[in-house]
Design an enzyme around this catalytic site. Sequence first.
Site, PDB file in Angstrom:
ATOM      1  CE  LYS A 124       6.544 -10.337  11.550  1.00  0.00           C
ATOM      2  NZ  LYS A 124       6.773  -8.983  12.095  1.00  0.00           N
ATOM      3  CG  ASP A 164       3.776  -7.762  10.681  1.00  0.00           C
ATOM      4  OD1 ASP A 164       4.682  -7.086  11.171  1.00  0.00           O
ATOM      5  OD2 ASP A 164       3.653  -7.915   9.442  1.00  0.00           O
ATOM      6  N   GLY A 235       0.956   3.551   3.483  1.00  0.00           N
ATOM      7  CA  GLY A 235       0.132   2.620   4.252  1.00  0.00           C
ATOM      8  C   GLY A 235      -1.038   3.378   4.864  1.00  0.00           C
ATOM      9  N   GLY A 237      -2.515   1.523   7.765  1.00  0.00           N
ATOM     10  CA  GLY A 237      -2.797   0.587   8.856  1.00  0.00           C
ATOM     11  C   GLY A 237      -2.327   1.084  10.200  1.00  0.00           C
ATOM     12  CB  VAL A 239       2.974   1.157  11.299  1.00  0.00           C
ATOM     13  CG1 VAL A 239       4.246   1.963  11.458  1.00  0.00           C
ATOM     14  CG2 VAL A 239       3.142  -0.234  11.900  1.00  0.00           C
TER      15      VAL A 239
HETATM   16  P1  NDP Z   1      -1.770  -3.224   8.978  1.00  0.00           P
HETATM   17  O1  NDP Z   1      -2.381  -4.503   8.522  1.00  0.00           O
HETATM   18  O2  NDP Z   1      -2.394  -2.482  10.059  1.00  0.00           O
HETATM   19  O3  NDP Z   1      -1.578  -2.294   7.732  1.00  0.00           O
HETATM   20  C1  NDP Z   1      -0.795  -2.692   6.644  1.00  0.00           C
HETATM   21  C2  NDP Z   1      -0.897  -1.651   5.613  1.00  0.00           C
HETATM   22  O4  NDP Z   1      -0.055  -1.882   4.489  1.00  0.00           O
HETATM   23  C3  NDP Z   1      -2.268  -1.636   5.030  1.00  0.00           C
HETATM   24  O5  NDP Z   1      -2.506  -0.347   4.629  1.00  0.00           O
HETATM   25  C4  NDP Z   1      -2.089  -2.637   3.911  1.00  0.00           C
HETATM   26  O6  NDP Z   1      -3.094  -2.769   3.006  1.00  0.00           O
HETATM   27  C5  NDP Z   1      -0.864  -2.076   3.345  1.00  0.00           C
HETATM   28  N1  NDP Z   1      -0.254  -2.977   2.421  1.00  0.00           N
HETATM   29  C6  NDP Z   1      -0.038  -4.305   2.528  1.00  0.00           C
HETATM   30  N2  NDP Z   1       0.534  -4.780   1.430  1.00  0.00           N
HETATM   31  C7  NDP Z   1       0.666  -3.718   0.617  1.00  0.00           C
HETATM   32  C8  NDP Z   1       1.170  -3.551  -0.675  1.00  0.00           C
HETATM   33  N3  NDP Z   1       1.641  -4.598  -1.364  1.00  0.00           N
HETATM   34  N4  NDP Z   1       1.182  -2.313  -1.199  1.00  0.00           N
HETATM   35  C9  NDP Z   1       0.731  -1.242  -0.516  1.00  0.00           C
HETATM   36  N5  NDP Z   1       0.212  -1.359   0.707  1.00  0.00           N
HETATM   37  C10 NDP Z   1       0.191  -2.566   1.255  1.00  0.00           C
HETATM   38  O7  NDP Z   1      -0.240  -3.547   9.308  1.00  0.00           O
HETATM   39  P2  NDP Z   1       0.777  -2.707  10.171  1.00  0.00           P
HETATM   40  O8  NDP Z   1       0.510  -1.260  10.081  1.00  0.00           O
HETATM   41  O9  NDP Z   1       0.841  -3.356  11.485  1.00  0.00           O
HETATM   42  O10 NDP Z   1       2.152  -3.043   9.423  1.00  0.00           O
HETATM   43  C11 NDP Z   1       2.722  -2.187   8.430  1.00  0.00           C
HETATM   44  C12 NDP Z   1       4.221  -2.421   8.357  1.00  0.00           C
HETATM   45  O11 NDP Z   1       4.813  -2.135   9.623  1.00  0.00           O
HETATM   46  C13 NDP Z   1       4.637  -3.851   8.029  1.00  0.00           C
HETATM   47  O12 NDP Z   1       5.841  -3.820   7.282  1.00  0.00           O
HETATM   48  C14 NDP Z   1       4.917  -4.443   9.401  1.00  0.00           C
HETATM   49  O13 NDP Z   1       5.811  -5.542   9.326  1.00  0.00           O
HETATM   50  C15 NDP Z   1       5.563  -3.250  10.079  1.00  0.00           C
HETATM   51  N6  NDP Z   1       5.592  -3.254  11.536  1.00  0.00           N
HETATM   52  C16 NDP Z   1       4.448  -3.403  12.283  1.00  0.00           C
HETATM   53  C17 NDP Z   1       4.521  -3.338  13.658  1.00  0.00           C
HETATM   54  C18 NDP Z   1       3.300  -3.407  14.512  1.00  0.00           C
HETATM   55  O14 NDP Z   1       3.453  -3.312  15.728  1.00  0.00           O
HETATM   56  N7  NDP Z   1       2.113  -3.542  13.973  1.00  0.00           N
HETATM   57  C19 NDP Z   1       5.796  -3.209  14.360  1.00  0.00           C
HETATM   58  C20 NDP Z   1       6.919  -2.979  13.482  1.00  0.00           C
HETATM   59  C21 NDP Z   1       6.798  -3.036  12.132  1.00  0.00           C
HETATM   60  P3  NDP Z   1      -3.703  -4.275   2.783  1.00  0.00           P
HETATM   61  O15 NDP Z   1      -3.374  -5.118   3.976  1.00  0.00           O
HETATM   62  O16 NDP Z   1      -5.130  -4.015   2.653  1.00  0.00           O
HETATM   63  O17 NDP Z   1      -3.069  -4.827   1.564  1.00  0.00           O
HETATM   64  O1  2IT Z   2       7.678  -6.197  13.170  1.00  0.00           O
HETATM   65  C1  2IT Z   2       7.438  -6.049  14.389  1.00  0.00           C
HETATM   66  O2  2IT Z   2       8.301  -5.635  15.172  1.00  0.00           O
HETATM   67  C2  2IT Z   2       6.084  -6.344  14.866  1.00  0.00           C
HETATM   68  N1  2IT Z   2       5.224  -6.653  14.053  1.00  0.00           N
HETATM   69  C3  2IT Z   2       5.776  -6.277  16.323  1.00  0.00           C
HETATM   70  C4  2IT Z   2       6.223  -7.527  17.021  1.00  0.00           C
HETATM   71  C5  2IT Z   2       5.813  -7.643  18.459  1.00  0.00           C
HETATM   72  O3  2IT Z   2       6.105  -8.716  19.015  1.00  0.00           O
HETATM   73  O4  2IT Z   2       5.245  -6.727  19.031  1.00  0.00           O
END
Ligand code: NDP
Ligand code: 2IT
Length: 444
Positions: A124, A164, A235, A237, A239
């Site tokens: 990571k 991420d 969220g 974003g 996911v």
């Molecule tokens: P994005 O950047 O697309 O979205 C993140 C979301 O979470 C945004 O809405 C963001 O708002 C919000 N967020 C961040 N910090 C906070 C907070 N303190 N309180 C409330 N909302 C918050 O990220 P992802 O959707 O990619 O990631 C979301 C989660 O999923 C994370 O935990 C990530 O580790 C996990 N994940 C992601 C994967 C992927 O493939 N993308 C795979 C597996 C897990 P803002 O950023 O504006 O603060």
């Molecule tokens: O937390 C996770 O599994 C990710 N952000 C995706 C990692 C990846 O290598 O696709």
Amino acid sequence: MSYKDFINQIAARNPGQPEFMQAVEEVVETVWDVYEANPRFKKANILARVIEPEAVHTFRVAWVNDKGEVEVNRGYRIQYNSAIGPYKGGLRFHPSVNLSILKFLGFEQIFKNALTTLPMGGGKGGADFDARGRSDNEIMRFCQAFMTELYRYIGPDTDVPAGDIGVGGREIGYMFGQYKKITREFSGVLTGKGLGWGGSLMRPEATGFGCTYFAQAMLGTRGDSFKGKTVAVSGFGNVAWGAAIKVTELGGKVVTLSGPDGYIHDAAGLNAEKIEYMLEMRASNNDRVEDFAKKFGVPFFAGKRPWEVKVDVALPCATQNELGADDARTLVKNGCICVAEGANMPSTLEATKILQENGVLFAPGKASNAGGVATSGLEMSQNSMRLRWTAEEVDQKLQHIMNEIHSACVQYGKGPDGKINYVKGANIAGFLRVANAMLDQGVV
Ligand code: NDP
Ligand code: 2IT
């Protein structure tokens, strides 16, 4: 030694790392009996070794903003474990990023990647960069400055980063461009690439889709499904977006979204237009979901989390520790039957226990959000073979992998009472794969 004494030893070596210790505690508690029962693991000191990252790189990222000012950020790459494949895991750009958060994420990633059964080790990285209010040019310059250091540590057979929080298709593009310029190599060094230059179909959707498939399998153990279910998603974003699409497609109704500013409650449920708008919000570098409430005329609850809404299923998809003990009690009181984590470690240890003790089907992120990294693994395969699978082919493989992870959780997590402890099942299944590979490879 008791597992508590073991955890205390680890805590003493890692002061000031609460998120990391939270992740370690959950794994150690659940794999301890399996570990103690295996003299070969103990003789090779596997548990202490898997908790120590193989390498931690930190570096300065200096860059110039649009006003001509010089900014300094801190970049990281944690190369956690390479027993079953090249280091693999995302990059997070968020002001909260620190060593504790990246070590927790890297540690979780080891077991998550092992659960996919694909050849990927755990890693990571990221930076304490705040994208809020930045121009596209600033994002590009930051990504380039970051990659100018990161490129030394990564490679398609060494370490393959992805997205991420704060790192999506745009950021991966800028980083890939810089890597290619420095190394003069077009390779599968990053995943989550654009579809026109080596990316896999379905990778953007994969984490949210995978989480929904996993929850569907959980509901299936009770002869149930998403049909007619009310679902809280947190969220807004990548996911959350994927989960909203798939839940809606399977006949569920997504009634909440959240950001750091609060949550929205859309009793009618999200439709295609609203889900599409999530992409705009994510791309705006603005962390507010209040805009959604204004645009679609739905109630917004400032500073609150969506877990107070009465729902059947909850999918926390925002960030770590966003679902605490009180939230868990409220979900139970309101009759919630299933919680599947789309984010990494969104539930506190206490919240997890409350949900489990009250018979709520609960899936830890390392099992239920593994679809993202699994599809990254499929992207790596396609890059190596220099070919491209159709969306249907990738989706089918993703569904198969999520169902296999579910089966592994059942195999190792089913108690004598027939109840499935998904936390225990996921941790033991993932740990065994990594521990056995480490044993085979000697003390390195
Ligand atoms: P994005 O950047 O697309 O979205 C993140 C979301 O979470 C945004 O809405 C963001 O708002 C919000 N967020 C961040 N910090 C906070 C907070 N303190 N309180 C409330 N909302 C918050 O990220 P992802 O959707 O990619 O990631 C979301 C989660 O999923 C994370 O935990 C990530 O580790 C996990 N994940 C992601 C994967 C992927 O493939 N993308 C795979 C597996 C897990 P803002 O950023 O504006 O603060
Ligand atoms: O937390 C996770 O599994 C990710 N952000 C995706 C990692 C990846 O290598 O696709």
